[in-house]
Design a protein around this motif. Structure first.
Motif, PDB file in Angstrom:
ATOM      1  N   ARG A   1       8.655   8.002 -13.901  1.00 58.16           N
ATOM      2  CA  ARG A   1       7.284   8.205 -13.254  1.00 58.16           C
ATOM      3  C   ARG A   1       7.376   9.298 -11.282  1.00 58.16           C
ATOM      4  NH1 ARG A   1       8.980   2.188 -10.998  1.00 58.16           N
ATOM      5  NH2 ARG A   1       7.352   2.149 -10.042  1.00 58.16           N
ATOM      6  N   LEU A   2       8.339  10.365 -10.841  1.00 57.84           N
ATOM      7  CA  LEU A   2       8.445  11.328 -10.313  1.00 57.84           C
ATOM      8  C   LEU A   2       8.403  12.589 -11.465  1.00 57.84           C
ATOM      9  CD1 LEU A   2      11.640   9.151  -8.912  1.00 57.84           C
ATOM     10  CD2 LEU A   2       9.016   9.302  -7.390  1.00 57.84           C
ATOM     11  N   GLN A   3       7.813  13.456 -10.928  1.00 53.37           N
ATOM     12  CA  GLN A   3       7.416  14.422 -10.871  1.00 53.37           C
ATOM     13  C   GLN A   3       7.075  15.274  -9.968  1.00 53.37           C
ATOM     14  OE1 GLN A   3       7.978  15.571 -14.834  1.00 53.37           O
ATOM     15  NE2 GLN A   3       9.091  13.589 -14.474  1.00 53.37           N
ATOM     16  N   ILE A   4       7.743  17.109 -10.367  1.00 57.23           N
ATOM     17  CA  ILE A   4       7.539  18.336  -9.443  1.00 57.23           C
ATOM     18  C   ILE A   4       6.901  19.422  -9.867  1.00 57.23           C
ATOM     19  CG2 ILE A   4      10.036  19.247 -10.233  1.00 57.23           C
ATOM     20  CD1 ILE A   4       9.772  19.550  -6.806  1.00 57.23           C
ATOM     21  N   VAL A   5       5.788  20.061  -9.596  1.00 62.25           N
ATOM     22  CA  VAL A   5       5.502  20.959  -9.833  1.00 62.25           C
ATOM     23  C   VAL A   5       6.079  22.372  -8.658  1.00 62.25           C
ATOM     24  CG1 VAL A   5       3.058  21.993  -9.859  1.00 62.25           C
ATOM     25  CG2 VAL A   5       2.947  20.316 -11.039  1.00 62.25           C
TER      26      VAL A   5
ATOM     27  N   PHE B   1      11.092   4.011  -3.147  1.00 61.85           N
ATOM     28  CA  PHE B   1      10.185   4.025  -4.040  1.00 61.85           C
ATOM     29  C   PHE B   1       9.682   2.751  -4.803  1.00 61.85           C
ATOM     30  CE2 PHE B   1       8.440   5.357  -7.964  1.00 61.85           C
ATOM     31  CZ  PHE B   1       7.559   6.345  -7.835  1.00 61.85           C
ATOM     32  N   ASP B   2       8.467   2.186  -4.284  1.00 59.68           N
ATOM     33  CA  ASP B   2       7.846   1.027  -4.668  1.00 59.68           C
ATOM     34  C   ASP B   2       8.928  -0.239  -4.821  1.00 59.68           C
ATOM     35  OD1 ASP B   2       5.702  -0.682  -6.227  1.00 59.68           O
ATOM     36  OD2 ASP B   2       6.559  -0.214  -8.272  1.00 59.68           O
ATOM     37  N   GLY B   3       9.462  -0.364  -3.254  1.00 63.45           N
ATOM     38  CA  GLY B   3      10.252  -0.791  -3.280  1.00 63.45           C
ATOM     39  C   GLY B   3      12.146  -1.613  -3.439  1.00 63.45           C
ATOM     40  N   VAL B   4      12.303   0.296  -3.820  1.00 64.48           N
ATOM     41  CA  VAL B   4      13.346   0.517  -4.742  1.00 64.48           C
ATOM     42  C   VAL B   4      13.979   1.483  -3.972  1.00 64.48           C
ATOM     43  CG1 VAL B   4      14.838   0.195  -6.374  1.00 64.48           C
ATOM     44  CG2 VAL B   4      13.030  -0.763  -7.289  1.00 64.48           C
ATOM     45  N   ASP B   5      15.479   1.316  -3.211  1.00 60.46           N
ATOM     46  CA  ASP B   5      15.571   2.438  -2.437  1.00 60.46           C
ATOM     47  C   ASP B   5      16.478   3.434  -3.850  1.00 60.46           C
ATOM     48  OD1 ASP B   5      17.019   4.489  -0.944  1.00 60.46           O
ATOM     49  OD2 ASP B   5      18.029   2.521  -0.208  1.00 60.46           O
ATOM     50  N   LEU B   6      16.122   4.730  -4.170  1.00 60.16           N
ATOM     51  CA  LEU B   6      16.368   5.921  -4.571  1.00 60.16           C
ATOM     52  C   LEU B   6      18.093   5.918  -4.810  1.00 60.16           C
ATOM     53  CD1 LEU B   6      13.593   8.280  -5.783  1.00 60.16           C
ATOM     54  CD2 LEU B   6      13.864   5.575  -6.073  1.00 60.16           C
TER      55      LEU B   6
ATOM     56  N   LEU C   1      12.703  12.780  -4.242  1.00 60.42           N
ATOM     57  CA  LEU C   1      13.127  13.231  -5.728  1.00 60.42           C
ATOM     58  C   LEU C   1      14.696  13.338  -6.676  1.00 60.42           C
ATOM     59  CD1 LEU C   1       9.775  15.576  -7.415  1.00 60.42           C
ATOM     60  CD2 LEU C   1      10.049  13.687  -6.532  1.00 60.42           C
ATOM     61  N   ARG C   2      15.185  13.212  -5.118  1.00 58.49           N
ATOM     62  CA  ARG C   2      16.994  12.836  -5.601  1.00 58.49           C
ATOM     63  C   ARG C   2      16.990  14.396  -6.862  1.00 58.49           C
ATOM     64  NH1 ARG C   2      20.314   8.443  -7.419  1.00 58.49           N
ATOM     65  NH2 ARG C   2      21.670   9.580  -7.123  1.00 58.49           N
ATOM     66  N   LEU C   3      16.447  15.773  -6.060  1.00 59.04           N
ATOM     67  CA  LEU C   3      16.858  16.474  -7.337  1.00 59.04           C
ATOM     68  C   LEU C   3      17.603  17.485  -6.369  1.00 59.04           C
ATOM     69  CD1 LEU C   3      13.157  18.262  -7.888  1.00 59.04           C
ATOM     70  CD2 LEU C   3      14.725  16.887  -9.633  1.00 59.04           C
ATOM     71  N   ILE C   4      18.015  16.861  -4.635  1.00 60.76           N
ATOM     72  CA  ILE C   4      18.875  17.154  -4.073  1.00 60.76           C
ATOM     73  C   ILE C   4      19.508  15.691  -3.701  1.00 60.76           C
ATOM     74  CG2 ILE C   4      19.617  18.017  -1.202  1.00 60.76           C
ATOM     75  CD1 ILE C   4      17.511  20.848  -2.200  1.00 60.76           C
ATOM     76  N   GLU C   5      20.477  15.867  -3.639  1.00 56.23           N
ATOM     77  CA  GLU C   5      21.292  14.422  -2.960  1.00 56.23           C
ATOM     78  C   GLU C   5      21.149  14.051  -1.548  1.00 56.23           C
ATOM     79  OE1 GLU C   5      21.576  11.978  -4.263  1.00 56.23           O
ATOM     80  OE2 GLU C   5      21.605  12.389  -6.834  1.00 56.23           O
ATOM     81  N   PRO C   6      20.234  13.406  -1.198  1.00 54.80           N
ATOM     82  CA  PRO C   6      20.778  13.534   0.287  1.00 54.80           C
ATOM     83  C   PRO C   6      22.027  12.682   0.412  1.00 54.80           C
ATOM     84  CG  PRO C   6      18.305  11.760  -0.478  1.00 54.80           C
ATOM     85  CD  PRO C   6      18.950  12.274  -1.151  1.00 54.80           C
ATOM     86  N   SER C   7      22.186  13.384   2.418  1.00 50.65           N
ATOM     87  CA  SER C   7      23.267  13.228   3.057  1.00 50.65           C
ATOM     88  C   SER C   7      23.051  11.729   3.460  1.00 50.65           C
ATOM     89  CB  SER C   7      23.368  13.967   4.008  1.00 50.65           C
ATOM     90  OG  SER C   7      23.355  15.679   3.653  1.00 50.65           O
ATOM     91  N   ALA C   8      21.862  11.117   4.230  1.00 53.64           N
ATOM     92  CA  ALA C   8      21.649  10.237   4.470  1.00 53.64           C
ATOM     93  C   ALA C   8      20.124   9.277   4.823  1.00 53.64           C
ATOM     94  CB  ALA C   8      21.939  10.010   6.561  1.00 53.64           C
TER      95      ALA C   8
ATOM     96  N   ASP D   1       0.728  -0.991  -0.025  1.00 55.69           N
ATOM     97  CA  ASP D   1       0.334  -0.493  -0.006  1.00 55.69           C
ATOM     98  C   ASP D   1       0.753   1.484   0.438  1.00 55.69           C
ATOM     99  OD1 ASP D   1      -2.222  -1.480   0.262  1.00 55.69           O
ATOM    100  OD2 ASP D   1      -2.151  -1.861   2.339  1.00 55.69           O
ATOM    101  N   ILE D   2       1.945   1.213   0.338  1.00 57.00           N
ATOM    102  CA  ILE D   2       2.875   2.223   0.304  1.00 57.00           C
ATOM    103  C   ILE D   2       4.500   2.096  -1.030  1.00 57.00           C
ATOM    104  CG2 ILE D   2       4.964   3.554   1.678  1.00 57.00           C
ATOM    105  CD1 ILE D   2       4.382   1.894   4.182  1.00 57.00           C
ATOM    106  N   LEU D   3       4.217   3.598  -1.335  1.00 58.82           N
ATOM    107  CA  LEU D   3       4.245   3.461  -2.754  1.00 58.82           C
ATOM    108  C   LEU D   3       5.728   4.350  -2.477  1.00 58.82           C
ATOM    109  CD1 LEU D   3       4.748   4.114  -5.700  1.00 58.82           C
ATOM    110  CD2 LEU D   3       4.132   6.162  -6.101  1.00 58.82           C
ATOM    111  N   LEU D   4       5.551   4.853  -1.001  1.00 59.21           N
ATOM    112  CA  LEU D   4       7.281   6.112  -0.708  1.00 59.21           C
ATOM    113  C   LEU D   4       7.903   5.923   0.620  1.00 59.21           C
ATOM    114  CD1 LEU D   4       9.744   7.833  -1.878  1.00 59.21           C
ATOM    115  CD2 LEU D   4       8.754  10.256  -1.173  1.00 59.21           C
ATOM    116  N   GLN D   5       8.505   5.278   0.622  1.00 59.74           N
ATOM    117  CA  GLN D   5       8.759   5.341   2.394  1.00 59.74           C
ATOM    118  C   GLN D   5      10.092   6.445   3.007  1.00 59.74           C
ATOM    119  OE1 GLN D   5       9.694   1.162   3.797  1.00 59.74           O
ATOM    120  NE2 GLN D   5       8.660   1.735   5.535  1.00 59.74           N
ATOM    121  N   VAL D   6      10.191   7.370   3.261  1.00 62.41           N
ATOM    122  CA  VAL D   6      11.591   8.100   3.713  1.00 62.41           C
ATOM    123  C   VAL D   6      11.673   7.946   5.137  1.00 62.41           C
ATOM    124  CG1 VAL D   6      12.171  10.115   4.001  1.00 62.41           C
ATOM    125  CG2 VAL D   6      10.498   9.813   2.357  1.00 62.41           C
TER     126      VAL D   6
END
Length: 328
Positions: free
Chosen positions: A89-93, A70-75, A58-65, A5-10
């Motif tokens: 699959r990932l967009q921004i407004v 996303f859908d079971g894959v660690d971006l 969205l990795r428009l900014i690279e996280p430090s940690a 049921d979870i698409l994105l898990q942060v």
């Protein structure tokens, strides 16, 4: 709740910016889930880190940690080449409808750029797709040859939404998409976003500082302050029974659509501290009306206070804190 049921898990999302004078802790260990087909509101004051967190997802900014599942894959484990597949699959407004559109391109090329990048359509099919998108967001398809400066702010934001939809995404980050618009136009754009989300079955992270907007649009709410999450849970639960003093303060400042109604205002003292030198313990304690000495020593863990409703406050169960939330 099933993991399907979870698409994105942060998980533990962190973004620190090194400077000559130290480190700016813009996002500091943020965790939340976004279920498929829902809209999650990410709210907080300016400087809370919500926009940085949204762009990190969205990795428009690279996280430090942290992890971005996303859908079971660690971006975060993907190379730039592998990430290209997920860009569709990932967009921004973006927030500003004026600076986010290239003034040198016609609308058809602004929307068509992503279509070309992903090789989705050419020739007549491309023109038909652009015309369909313009119509879907409430604009005249015959205006595809115009430049951005020929449109109003609300119309430009509709173009930005059409651009995001052009590649048929699954997940959209809407970064304060109505904050730069007139109040009369805001409602139109919000209704459009809600309609498109339901029509296309989109999953969205909606970033805002206005809790009345979030209440109208979002299924769940994540409240951020100084790079950390203070409270999160179903919208109806948080608005009915806010348990964190910061959430209570934000809600007390939100306008009520009834001119005869009023609510008790919770006024916060001082300004939001610098993310280069956040307070010890609970980062909200320097402005919290209920802070005690222990708040400076303990980083509050999340406690569950209702179905999927969590709060990070050592005093959330105290009668005076609960009473404050019930009075709003």
């Amino acid at each position: 709740m099933s993991s399907n049921d979870i698409l994105l898990q942060v998980e533990g999302l962190t973004k620190h910016f090194p400077t000559n004078n130290g480190v700016v802790k813009a996002v500091d260990g943020v965790s939340f889930d976004v279920k498929r087909g829902t809209i999650v509101g990410l709210v907080g004051e300016s400087g809370s880190g919500k926009t940085t967190a949204g762009r990190c997802t969205l990795r428009l900014i690279e996280p430090s940690a942290g992890r971005l599942m996303f859908d079971g894959v660690d971006l975060r484990t993907l190379s730039e080449r592998e990430m290209r597949v997920y860009r569709r699959r990932l967009q921004i407004v973006f927030q500003d409808p004026y600076s986010s559109l290239n003034p040198r391109l016609r609308v058809e090329d602004i929307i068509g750029e992503a279509i070309d990048t992903h090789g989705l359509a050419k020739g007549t099919a491309r023109r038909d797709r652009i015309a369909e998108l313009l119509s879907r967001v409430g604009l005249n398809p015959d205006h595809a040859r115009r430049f951005p400066h020929e449109f109003s702010g609300g119309q430009r934001q509709r173009i930005g939404i059409a651009r995001a939809l052009a590649v048929e995404p699954e997940f959209i980050v809407a970064d304060e998409p109505v904050s730069a618009l007139d109040v009369s136009v805001q409602a139109q754009v919000l209704n459009l976003i809600q309609d498109l989300q339901q029509s296309f079955g989109l999953t969205m992270l909606f970033i805002a500082h206005d809790l009345s907007v979030v209440e109208y649009l979002c299924d769940e709410v994540v409240v951020m302050y100084l790079g950390r999450v203070m409270e999160k849970g179903p919208s109806r639960s948080i608005y009915a029974k806010p348990r964190h003093p910061y959430t209570q303060a934000l809600l007390s400042a939100a306008p009520i659509p009834d001119p005869k109604a009023s609510r008790q205002r919770v006024v916060l003292k001082g300004d939001i501290p610098s993310p280069m030198n956040p307070p010890s313990g609970c980062v909200f304690r320097t402005r919290c009306p209920f802070a005690i000495a222990e708040c400076a020593q303990v980083v509050p863990a999340f406690d569950t206070v209702g179905p999927e409703h969590q709060v990070a406050c050592i005093r959330h169960g105290d009668p005076e804190v609960i009473s404050q939330g019930q009075q709003l």
